[in-house]
Design an enzyme around this catalytic site. Sequence first.
Site, PDB file in Angstrom:
ATOM      1  N   LYS A  61       0.845  -1.208   0.000  1.00 44.68           N
ATOM      2  CA  LYS A  61       0.000   0.000   0.000  1.00 44.68           C
ATOM      3  C   LYS A  61       0.871   1.245   0.000  1.00 44.68           C
ATOM      4  O   LYS A  61       2.030   1.237   0.444  1.00 44.68           O
ATOM      5  CB  LYS A  61      -0.943   0.022   1.203  1.00 44.68           C
TER       6      LYS A  61
ATOM      7  N   ASP B  43      -2.887  -1.844   9.882  1.00 45.65           N
ATOM      8  CA  ASP B  43      -2.933  -1.850   8.416  1.00 45.65           C
ATOM      9  C   ASP B  43      -3.479  -3.164   7.847  1.00 45.65           C
ATOM     10  O   ASP B  43      -3.716  -3.262   6.639  1.00 45.65           O
ATOM     11  CB  ASP B  43      -1.525  -1.642   7.828  1.00 45.65           C
TER      12      ASP B  43
END
Length: 331
Positions: A31, A165
């Site tokens: 990401k 996350d």
Amino acid sequence: MNSCRYGKHMMMDDPFNVLRPRTVTVRVSAKVNLALGVGSLELDGFHPLATVFEAIGIHDEVTLTRRDDNRITLTVAGEDADQIPTDETNLAWRAVELVREEFDMEWGECNRGVDIHIDKSIPIAGGMAGGSADAAGALLAAAALCRLPECPENLHPLAAQLGSDVPFCLMGGVALGRGRGDRLAPVICRGRHHWVIATSKQGLSTPAVYHRFDQMGGNPGGESVPNTLIAALTRGDLDAVAATMSNDLQAPALDLRPELGEVLAVGQHAGALTGLVSGSGPTCAFLVRDIVGAKKVSAAVSSLPQVDRTRTAFGPVAGAQVLPGPEGSFA
Ligand code: C5P
């Protein structure tokens, strides 16, 4: 009839066992944070966040294979594999343990061991959620070994237990994250983004970056992201996306590692629409217009001594996905 004991349960031969795959491989994505707004340190020792995540096409693959005993093992291949823990401190290992505990009955075998193998391409300790991605992959693969419904929403509470996350790594795409980044809402994103990712030779500790953020005055109420960024993503307006990207951790990261400033400047001089430190760094992420732009920025940045290597990728891409295989094929 054979029987065996595990945990609290006495199991007879499990008639569904034959239906469960022996091996499952899950692909997971890295990401970048298009925006990261950080508020002031709270009593729990964490900072509240608002962030826009985008999953990009740099992937790890996590393969789980059932064992004929009760052990868990972990092996890692790929770049910098020697720097990754292969014991219970690895988040992927913890993800497997969590699924075994939570879905005790569904696991459904006398022998509950698993070999975990991680094929790494996501840069490690670089602010790209490499460890969280592997945890998300292990979570989904373990659920698939149990033939649990493969719906990331169902695994979200377990993912959030593993790390902030991890829920986004399951979900993928583009999403707004609040809280510690684990309270997610999808964001509509039109068009494709081309990225150049520059990793650093020297790591940067996440707690140290947050600590320097506090020392530099913090930002009470700073846990927000620009509405103009969300609107630009929805319209597919690349220039407006570039103009509204931001990262509150960039200033403290540059304060600790001033040489990253040169990386950002060189990338932008070579034609990047914008460049930011990714998360808490030290990886730098450049948004570029197209593949030609990506090659120019990559060539310019990779010549710097502080840059380890560069990669190009596009996003947004999917989150954790089970790959078709000879066994455990879900295609
Ligand atoms: O999320 P991660 O485990 O990488 O966090 C490492 C450390 O970074 C935390 O222990 C905390 O000191 C700091 N941190 C923070 N606020 C966050 C995330 C991390 O202060 N939202």
